[in-house]
Design an enzyme around this catalytic site. Structure first.
Site, PDB file in Angstrom:
ATOM      1  N   SER A  95      -7.108   2.126  -2.408  1.00 53.00           N
ATOM      2  CA  SER A  95      -5.929   1.232  -2.737  1.00 53.00           C
ATOM      3  C   SER A  95      -6.331  -0.245  -3.395  1.00 53.00           C
ATOM      4  O   SER A  95      -7.189  -0.668  -2.649  1.00 53.00           O
ATOM      5  CB  SER A  95      -4.955   1.067  -1.289  1.00 53.00           C
ATOM      6  OG  SER A  95      -4.103  -0.026  -1.415  1.00 53.00           O
ATOM      7  N   LYS A 116     -15.515  -9.560   7.347  1.00 50.79           N
ATOM      8  CA  LYS A 116     -14.383 -10.394   6.835  1.00 50.79           C
ATOM      9  C   LYS A 116     -15.026 -11.558   6.203  1.00 50.79           C
ATOM     10  O   LYS A 116     -14.495 -12.236   5.429  1.00 50.79           O
ATOM     11  CB  LYS A 116     -13.624 -10.750   7.751  1.00 50.79           C
ATOM     12  CG  LYS A 116     -12.685  -9.605   8.234  1.00 50.79           C
ATOM     13  CD  LYS A 116     -11.630  -9.161   7.183  1.00 50.79           C
ATOM     14  CE  LYS A 116     -10.661  -8.142   7.683  1.00 50.79           C
ATOM     15  NZ  LYS A 116      -9.707  -7.560   6.666  1.00 50.79           N
ATOM     16  N   GLU A 143     -14.001 -11.911  -6.242  1.00 49.93           N
ATOM     17  CA  GLU A 143     -12.577 -11.561  -6.531  1.00 49.93           C
ATOM     18  C   GLU A 143     -11.259 -12.001  -5.903  1.00 49.93           C
ATOM     19  O   GLU A 143     -10.297 -12.056  -6.316  1.00 49.93           O
ATOM     20  CB  GLU A 143     -12.518  -9.969  -6.608  1.00 49.93           C
ATOM     21  CG  GLU A 143     -13.468  -9.262  -7.159  1.00 49.93           C
ATOM     22  CD  GLU A 143     -14.542  -8.742  -6.373  1.00 49.93           C
ATOM     23  OE1 GLU A 143     -15.401  -7.893  -6.774  1.00 49.93           O
ATOM     24  OE2 GLU A 143     -14.917  -9.481  -5.247  1.00 49.93           O
ATOM     25  N   GLU A 145     -15.991 -10.729   2.912  1.00 48.36           N
ATOM     26  CA  GLU A 145     -14.784 -10.322   2.105  1.00 48.36           C
ATOM     27  C   GLU A 145     -14.144 -11.464   1.470  1.00 48.36           C
ATOM     28  O   GLU A 145     -13.767 -11.905   0.335  1.00 48.36           O
ATOM     29  CB  GLU A 145     -13.684  -9.735   3.036  1.00 48.36           C
ATOM     30  CG  GLU A 145     -12.545  -9.398   2.154  1.00 48.36           C
ATOM     31  CD  GLU A 145     -11.282  -8.709   3.171  1.00 48.36           C
ATOM     32  OE1 GLU A 145     -10.894  -7.748   2.584  1.00 48.36           O
ATOM     33  OE2 GLU A 145     -11.214  -9.019   4.213  1.00 48.36           O
ATOM     34  N   GLU A 186       0.798  -1.146  -0.068  1.00 50.73           N
ATOM     35  CA  GLU A 186      -0.049  -0.050  -0.088  1.00 50.73           C
ATOM     36  C   GLU A 186       0.942   1.235   0.061  1.00 50.73           C
ATOM     37  O   GLU A 186       0.408   2.090  -0.695  1.00 50.73           O
ATOM     38  CB  GLU A 186      -0.983  -0.066   1.405  1.00 50.73           C
ATOM     39  CG  GLU A 186      -2.229   1.038   1.056  1.00 50.73           C
ATOM     40  CD  GLU A 186      -3.078   0.450   2.032  1.00 50.73           C
ATOM     41  OE1 GLU A 186      -4.366   0.127   1.865  1.00 50.73           O
ATOM     42  OE2 GLU A 186      -3.029   0.574   3.369  1.00 50.73           O
ATOM     43  N   CYS A 232      -8.206  -1.821   4.047  1.00 52.36           N
ATOM     44  CA  CYS A 232      -8.275  -3.223   5.004  1.00 52.36           C
ATOM     45  C   CYS A 232      -9.402  -3.468   5.617  1.00 52.36           C
ATOM     46  O   CYS A 232      -9.868  -4.545   5.905  1.00 52.36           O
ATOM     47  CB  CYS A 232      -7.164  -2.787   6.130  1.00 52.36           C
ATOM     48  SG  CYS A 232      -5.650  -2.701   5.573  1.00 52.36           S
ATOM     49  N   CYS A 292     -10.931  -1.985  14.209  1.00 46.83           N
ATOM     50  CA  CYS A 292     -11.186  -3.349  14.467  1.00 46.83           C
ATOM     51  C   CYS A 292     -11.325  -3.839  15.994  1.00 46.83           C
ATOM     52  O   CYS A 292     -12.072  -4.648  16.191  1.00 46.83           O
ATOM     53  CB  CYS A 292      -9.703  -3.971  13.931  1.00 46.83           C
ATOM     54  SG  CYS A 292      -9.766  -3.868  12.347  1.00 46.83           S
ATOM     55  N   GLU A 297       2.364   1.651  -3.283  1.00 48.74           N
ATOM     56  CA  GLU A 297       1.207   2.156  -4.296  1.00 48.74           C
ATOM     57  C   GLU A 297       1.218   3.673  -4.061  1.00 48.74           C
ATOM     58  O   GLU A 297       0.847   4.420  -5.230  1.00 48.74           O
ATOM     59  CB  GLU A 297      -0.031   1.534  -3.971  1.00 48.74           C
ATOM     60  CG  GLU A 297      -1.154   2.033  -4.992  1.00 48.74           C
ATOM     61  CD  GLU A 297      -2.558   1.005  -4.310  1.00 48.74           C
ATOM     62  OE1 GLU A 297      -3.295   1.493  -5.317  1.00 48.74           O
ATOM     63  OE2 GLU A 297      -2.515   0.398  -3.494  1.00 48.74           O
TER      64      GLU A 297
END
Length: 637
Positions: free
Chosen positions: A354, A393, A401, A396, A308, A334, A564, A311
């Site tokens: 990102s 999550k 993808e 996710e 990241e 994230c 989190c 990037e």
């Protein structure tokens, strides 16, 4: 936390707040009241409930929650105010004059018991088979008020279908008590608004748009509604049975990665006070229940900083040197709840995200490629489990993808609560476990990866590395003890500027991407941090309007309050104080580690030498560690 006076609550739930005086000691700034024959002085506008809690006088509540605006709908907190014809809801009664209050008179006790009887008459299910058994506020209140039979009858059969369409959140409206905490959470705290009270009177229920399944509306899967639901009406979609089956299958190699936030909170599931991390103990416990390898998600948090951060440098180089159009500010990716929020509400800004995967997904990709090859294991026989503080999550790891390894990168997402239950099923009392280390070949990670768990942690970890990469100076020379205080804290939005007055040599790892740092000399790096999607919305609206956040280079967004540590899979209950204690546990552990910067983690630099040989943001890194996102919008078919 968000100021409760400015929350976007429905008009029907807007509290009539009496502003508290800035100086209660001034004339008229405080009032003396009598509670249970005891004189107490409180600031003007303090609610009866607040006054009682400040003076250790117990009043039961059900619809009230510290994080949310006042609703006053359950009436469990009623008290008797002398001279008033009816009992008053203490959570919604501001003290503006001297009054006499009784919190446990015969009328109050009788009313509370009747209210509980009425709630239970509409509550389907059996406590002993409920996943919230022994951690249910309704059950606790029923015990407290001696409710041992159903005075007004009891529903014998379900009225609603359980909605388990979502990978993340399951809704069972037969257990709903209409406290509207979930509604206020989704509208006030998160500014998403997929839940609302539908119909009136006996027909009232909490539902989605046209009562569509949760997977078909704009739910971001954050699970904040779960954390504030007092009963089992909302829960996470639990994969424990499938994981047990994999552990019991001798043909499967089952590995698990653990994130820092669950380790800082799981002790609460064993009756301990918040604020103690159980990293080493958890490693031992996980091996004992059958996992073949135990890995640290912080390893790929360190890897995320490389990917990241590189990037960001490439985007800045294109913008400042090559004068090419590029999407800035760069947003962190994230938090899967935040990512889905952006996909729905601000799809035109997807390019600002990102492309780096979250640490969970990076680890999944490495386990089924690098690790599988190194250990000579067929990736088809690897079952990859991730312990996360987050219900999003689960969504996710099921995104289409996330299969760049040729397999599903992460097979199952477990919440902190679900993992604690697995340990209890195995007869393990976590605090008594001996400590042990994480398994090779990934080894231990840095403190920078660890602090990803608290709001501002991703930004701080990135800055620890960027400062040293660009200036050549030790971050400790810029910020004492490498603690970048400007991005820490629980304010909803934080902003910081870091002038780059001197530059050093470009590190060998990224020298092929940028020739030098001279183009950054004199630049002021502008960064921001936001937690909770209500705060994310404020930042996004500012960016759309061309405000100061549009001038930022890098912004950290976390979907959940506190980041989190306040995730939708963390132990229940949650509150601002609990989240602060969990964050403290993470920062304390960071301070105790020998390595506290991602770029000093030799295991990460080794993986670039051995496997990701074209370096950060190289071809193989892009294939395995980066992804793309979807412009979903808010249209519901």
């Amino acid at each position: 936390m968000e100021d409760k006076t400015t929350m976007r609550a429905p008009v029907s739930q807007k509290p009539h707040i009496i502003p508290k005086p800035e100086h209660p000691e001034y004339i008229g700034g405080s009032i003396t009241v009598e509670i249970n024959e005891k004189k107490i002085t409180v600031p003007f506008g303090t609610t009866i409930l607040e006054a009682c809690r400040q003076n250790q006088i117990h009043i039961p509540t059900l619809c009230y929650h510290e994080d949310l605006c006042i609703a006053g709908v359950c009436r469990v907190c009623v008290v008797e105010v002398e001279g008033m014809r009816t009992l008053q809801a203490s959570c919604a009664f501001p003290i503006t004059a001297p009054i006499k209050i009784k919190t446990a008179s015969p009328a109050v006790r009788k009313a509370r018991k009747h209210i509980l009887d009425l709630i239970l008459s509409e509550h389907y299910g059996e406590c002993y088979s409920c996943f919230r058994n022994n951690n249910c506020e309704l059950q606790t209140l029923a015990k407290e008020y001696g409710v041992d039979h159903y005075n007004f009858g009891h529903i014998k059969s379900p009225r609603y279908e359980v909605d388990n369409s979502s990978y993340s959140v399951v809704r069972d409206m037969d257990k709903c008590v209409l406290c509207k905490r979930c509604v206020r959470t989704c509208i006030d705290l998160q500014e998403v608004g997929v839940l609302e009270a539908i119909n009136r009177g006996h027909e009232t229920h909490i539902g989605t748009f046209f009562d569509k399944p949760l997977a078909e509306v704009i739910c971001i899967n954050c699970g904040q509604c779960i954390n504030r639901c007092p009963t089992a009406a909302l829960r996470a979609n639990d994969p424990r049975d499938e994981i047990w089956a994999a552990i019991d299958d001798p043909t499967k190699h089952v590995v698990i990665q653990t994130a820092p936030s669950p380790r800082a909170a799981i002790g609460e599931e064993f009756g301990l006070e918040p604020g103690k991390s159980f990293t080493g103990e958890l490693n031992t416990a996980l091996r004992r229940i059958g996992f073949d390898k135990v890995f640290d998600t912080n390893f790929t948090a360190d890897l995320t900083i490389f990917e990241e951060g590189t990037e960001l440098i490439l985007r800045l180089y294109k913008a400042l040197v090559k004068k090419e159009p590029v999407a800035l500010p760069q947003f962190t990716s994230c938090s899967p709840g935040w990512v889905k929020y952006l996909e729905h509400f601000y799809p035109d800004y997807i390019d600002n995200l990102s492309t780096a995967k979250s640490p969970q997904q990076m680890f999944g990709a490495l386990i089924k490629t690098y690790y599988a090859k190194k250990m000579n294991i067929d990736p088809a026989n690897i079952v990859s489990v991730a312990v996360m503080p987050c219900s999003a999550k689960k969504f996710e790891c099921n995104r289409p993808e996330m299969n760049s390894s040729g397999y599903k990168d992460v097979d199952y997402g477990l919440t902190t609560r679900e993992l604690a239950q697995m340990l209890k099923e195995s007869g393990i009392y976590l605090p008594e476990m001996p400590k042990s280390d994480f398994d090779d070949p990934f080894g231990d990670a840095s403190g920078a990866g660890l602090i990803f768990g608290a709001t501002g942690g991703v930004m701080e970890a990135a800055l620890r590395t960027i400062i040293e990469f660009v200036t050549g100076k030790k971050v400790e020379d810029v910020f004492a003890n490498a603690e970048i205080i400007p991005v820490r804290g629980f304010e909803g939005i934080r902003y910081a500027e870091l002038p780059i007055t001197e530059v050093g040599e470009v590190p060998e790892l990224i020298k092929h991407l940028v020739p030098d740092w001279n183009w950054l000399k004199g630049v002021t790096l502008k960064v921001a941090v936001a937690h909770g999607t209500a705060n994310a919305k404020k930042v996004m609206e500012d960016i759309k309007a061309g405000g100061r956040f549009s001038q930022c280079h890098f912004i950290e967004f976390m979907a959940c309050p506190g980041g989190c540590i306040g995730g939708g899979g963390q132990p229940i209950p949650t509150s601002p104080e609990i989240r602060k204690m969990r964050a403290k546990a993470i920062y304390d552990e960071d301070n105790s580690l020998p390595i506290r910067k991602s770029h000093e983690n030799r295991h990460v630099t080794d993986i670039y030498k051995e496997f990701l040989t074209d370096g950060p943001c190289g071809h193989l890194s892009h294939k395995l560690l980066h992804t793309h996102y979807v412009k979903r919008g808010k249209y519901i078919a």
